[in-house]
Enzyme design. Sequence first.
Site, PDB file in Angstrom:
ATOM      1  CD1 TRP A   1      -2.992  -5.083  -4.490  1.00 43.04           C
ATOM      2  CD2 TRP A   1      -2.338  -6.251  -2.697  1.00 43.04           C
ATOM      3  NE1 TRP A   1      -2.922  -6.400  -4.859  1.00 43.04           N
ATOM      4  CE2 TRP A   1      -2.534  -7.147  -3.792  1.00 43.04           C
ATOM      5  CE3 TRP A   1      -1.930  -6.764  -1.492  1.00 43.04           C
ATOM      6  CZ2 TRP A   1      -2.326  -8.528  -3.688  1.00 43.04           C
ATOM      7  CZ3 TRP A   1      -1.728  -8.130  -1.376  1.00 43.04           C
ATOM      8  CH2 TRP A   1      -1.937  -8.995  -2.467  1.00 43.04           C
TER       9      TRP A   1
ATOM     10  CG  HIS B   1       7.620 -35.568 -19.829  1.00 42.86           C
ATOM     11  ND1 HIS B   1       7.926 -36.904 -19.917  1.00 42.86           N
ATOM     12  CD2 HIS B   1       8.659 -34.921 -20.399  1.00 42.86           C
ATOM     13  CE1 HIS B   1       9.110 -37.060 -20.476  1.00 42.86           C
ATOM     14  NE2 HIS B   1       9.573 -35.869 -20.772  1.00 42.86           N
TER      15      HIS B   1
ATOM     16  CD  GLU C   1       3.364  -9.365 -14.279  1.00 41.02           C
ATOM     17  OE1 GLU C   1       3.158  -9.028 -13.107  1.00 41.02           O
ATOM     18  OE2 GLU C   1       4.499  -9.481 -14.754  1.00 41.02           O
TER      19      GLU C   1
ATOM     20  CG  ASN D   1       2.529  -0.784   3.380  1.00 43.89           C
ATOM     21  OD1 ASN D   1       1.881  -1.747   2.980  1.00 43.89           O
ATOM     22  ND2 ASN D   1       3.727  -0.479   2.920  1.00 43.89           N
ATOM     23  N   GLY D   2       0.996  -2.986   5.635  1.00 43.97           N
ATOM     24  CA  GLY D   2       1.512  -4.219   6.239  1.00 43.97           C
ATOM     25  C   GLY D   2       0.362  -5.116   6.642  1.00 43.97           C
TER      26      GLY D   2
ATOM     27  CB  CYS E   1      -0.871   0.027   1.261  1.00 46.55           C
ATOM     28  SG  CYS E   1      -1.894  -1.422   1.437  1.00 46.55           S
TER      29      CYS E   1
ATOM     30  CE  LYS F   1       6.593  -8.975 -16.907  1.00 48.38           C
ATOM     31  NZ  LYS F   1       7.383  -9.649 -16.006  1.00 48.38           N
TER      32      LYS F   1
ATOM     33  CD  GLU G   1       9.779 -12.050 -16.649  1.00 49.96           C
ATOM     34  OE1 GLU G   1       9.572 -12.789 -15.654  1.00 49.96           O
ATOM     35  OE2 GLU G   1       9.442 -10.847 -16.684  1.00 49.96           O
TER      36      GLU G   1
ATOM     37  CE  LYS H   1       7.699  -2.480 -10.313  1.00 48.69           C
ATOM     38  NZ  LYS H   1       7.867  -3.322 -11.531  1.00 48.69           N
TER      39      LYS H   1
ATOM     40  NE  ARG I   1       4.340   1.413  -1.417  1.00 49.18           N
ATOM     41  CZ  ARG I   1       5.488   0.849  -1.028  1.00 49.18           C
ATOM     42  NH1 ARG I   1       6.565   0.996  -1.778  1.00 49.18           N
ATOM     43  NH2 ARG I   1       5.563   0.134   0.060  1.00 49.18           N
TER      44      ARG I   1
HETATM   45  C1  AGP Z   1       6.861  -9.134 -12.120  1.00 49.85           C
HETATM   46  O1  AGP Z   1       6.385  -8.637 -13.368  1.00 49.85           O
HETATM   47  C2  AGP Z   1       5.831  -9.011 -11.038  1.00 49.85           C
HETATM   48  N1  AGP Z   1       5.368  -7.707 -10.900  1.00 49.85           N
HETATM   49  C3  AGP Z   1       6.266  -9.688  -9.751  1.00 49.85           C
HETATM   50  O2  AGP Z   1       6.384 -11.055 -10.032  1.00 49.85           O
HETATM   51  C4  AGP Z   1       7.606  -9.208  -9.120  1.00 49.85           C
HETATM   52  O3  AGP Z   1       8.677  -9.618  -9.912  1.00 49.85           O
HETATM   53  C5  AGP Z   1       7.732  -9.861  -7.741  1.00 49.85           C
HETATM   54  O4  AGP Z   1       6.674  -9.397  -6.936  1.00 49.85           O
HETATM   55  C6  AGP Z   1       9.058  -9.557  -7.045  1.00 49.85           C
HETATM   56  O5  AGP Z   1       9.194  -8.178  -6.842  1.00 49.85           O
HETATM   57  P1  AGP Z   1      10.652  -7.595  -6.473  1.00 49.85           P
HETATM   58  O6  AGP Z   1      11.540  -7.860  -7.638  1.00 49.85           O
HETATM   59  O7  AGP Z   1      10.411  -6.130  -6.255  1.00 49.85           O
HETATM   60  O8  AGP Z   1      11.118  -8.303  -5.235  1.00 49.85           O
END
Ligand code: AGP
Length: 620
Positions: free
Chosen positions: A75, A516, A500, A101-102, A2, A497, A493, A615, A27
């Site tokens: 969030w 498999h 998400e 936040n937390g 957050c 992408k 990866e 993020k 965030r």
């Molecule tokens: C990646 O596109 C995502 N947003 C997510 O998987 C991110 O990589 C993950 O939360 C780790 O974040 P960080 O690299 O800030 O630790």
Amino acid sequence: MCGIVGYVGFKVASPFLIRGLQQLEYRGYDSAGIAMLCPNEPIRLAKVTGRVSELSQMVQQSSLKGTIGIGHTRWATHGAATKENAHPHIGGTGQVALVHNGVIENYESLKSVLIAKGYQFRSQTDSEVVAHLVVDRLKDLSEGQSEVTVQHCVEAVQESVLQLRGAYGLLIMFRDFPDMLIAVRCGSPLVIGVSKQEQFIASDTSPLVGHTDRIIYLADHQLAVIRPDSIQVLHRDHGRIRPEVRQLSEQVQESGLDGYAHYMLKEIYEQPQAIRNALRGRLDRDNATAHFGGLNLTTQQLRSVERIVLTGCGTSWHSALVGEYLLEELARIPIEVEYASELRYRNPPMDPNTIVFGITQSGETADTLAALREMKRKGHHTLAICNVIGSSIAQEADGGIYLHAGPEIGVASTKAFTSQLTVLTMLALYFGRLRHLSFEAGQRLIAQLEKLPELVERSLECHTLVKQIAEQYSDATNFLYLGRQFNFPTALEGALKLKEISYIHAEGYPAAEMKHGPIALVDEHTPSVVIVPQGPVYEKVLSNLQEVKARSGPVIAIVDHDDPQVQRLADSIIHIPQCEDFLQPIVASIPLQLLAYEIAILRGCDVDKPRNLAKSVTVE
Ligand code: AGP
């Protein structure tokens, strides 16, 4: 997870609060709110479910005023994204307002006690429990006193947080003290922008840019009493301390869109420059090696390393997988890659000469921070590969390497990923040259690395073609991503992408693994992205491509040369420039980022703020 902002000074607080929340919206953006206060008046709230832009309109139409305020963009962790669950939360009958936040793990037991005492809860959140707890402590502490004092407020907060289990960054405003905020931190970041007649508080430094260049990073178990002209910091165990006032790094520049439609697109195109930043000053041509200033290990200690653990989450975990291939291939060191969320609870037998790298863009990912703390507790040297200067992980690790990629705002990581891989490649060179790698091999590696920004620029040239391909497949509901060796993590990866930001289900697999089980998924509606550049396993991947075609699966091939077989088999072909196999994950991920971006746009998704995501995942 957050975003928190706060202001106390001589100006009306709302402009800073709203602008700050807009900069922290990456965030978390389920809901947002601010609280402001005028002397001898009740605390006033404005809250919305949705984006800060809606909150801004509400505040402009309201009569909210006051030179002190707090704000929050959420969030959701406890309770849905509703107005009631949006922060700030009011304690008691309006004595305090706070933002959090937390995650408070023991909030339910605390809530039961407070309900029994007659406190009325308006939300389902853990955060509201803290607001009532502070009021409850304040009542006890000031009972029988002629007046409530600042000291009562400080002690009320100190005693309240001692009851909390979990992570928190709290900013608290008191109705009876319209010129004071109390900030307290344990596990979730808080930074204070210091100025002569006004103070600024935020979850990270971006909202402070342009207001001050002097900052205080609040550390765990520190509490700050913040007034327009003074900041007092107290440590839970050591009492009053003199906080370190730092210079706001030039890296945190006000990052706007610069004409791009989205931050993600801007950051995809920033990758050549981000890679130059990662390389800058670290390649030692004379000795055919690389240099890092912040590992805090002697050459002898580096040579005695017998195992390396690479840990992280999400994209950073994918970087770790590429790092495993790199370090094993170039430095001949045994590598373990671990999900941070698993490593923190596992208890793997590890020899003392094991060092642990936490890979993280934000430096605030709770699981990565916890895993590094656990490894440190067991005596291992911990190192961070991180993009945010002064972040929690960067501060707590025994050393590390900054990416210098500049702020990454888009939730989907792009330039941080390729910068992490650039750093890991240099790290493999560095370790290799301390051991067995020859001078000539080191020189060849450096020559490849020096060409990397240009290779990425050339890889970006596929954008127009990728946009056309995206139009053919944006209605698909499932994708497979296939690659081998260095490009197995690339496949993972690419799949991440896509899923998400476009919400299409996508899975990455080692290409051979398809036989498999996953090949059962292949039909004419399930496109497969096959990463098939030249290299020792080219023919093998080509066979997997044929297996997909034999089942009428559409194929998007990522190639680095012309091959009639691929032209005959693939439905779409995207060319990337040729390079050594260990650099292919960087070069090949560019079209995959663009493909995900273009498909998400066609599907009307919010590319920079995808649903359900944030993020920086600062909760577990
Ligand atoms: C990646 O596109 C995502 N947003 C997510 O998987 C991110 O990589 C993950 O939360 C780790 O974040 P960080 O690299 O800030 O630790």
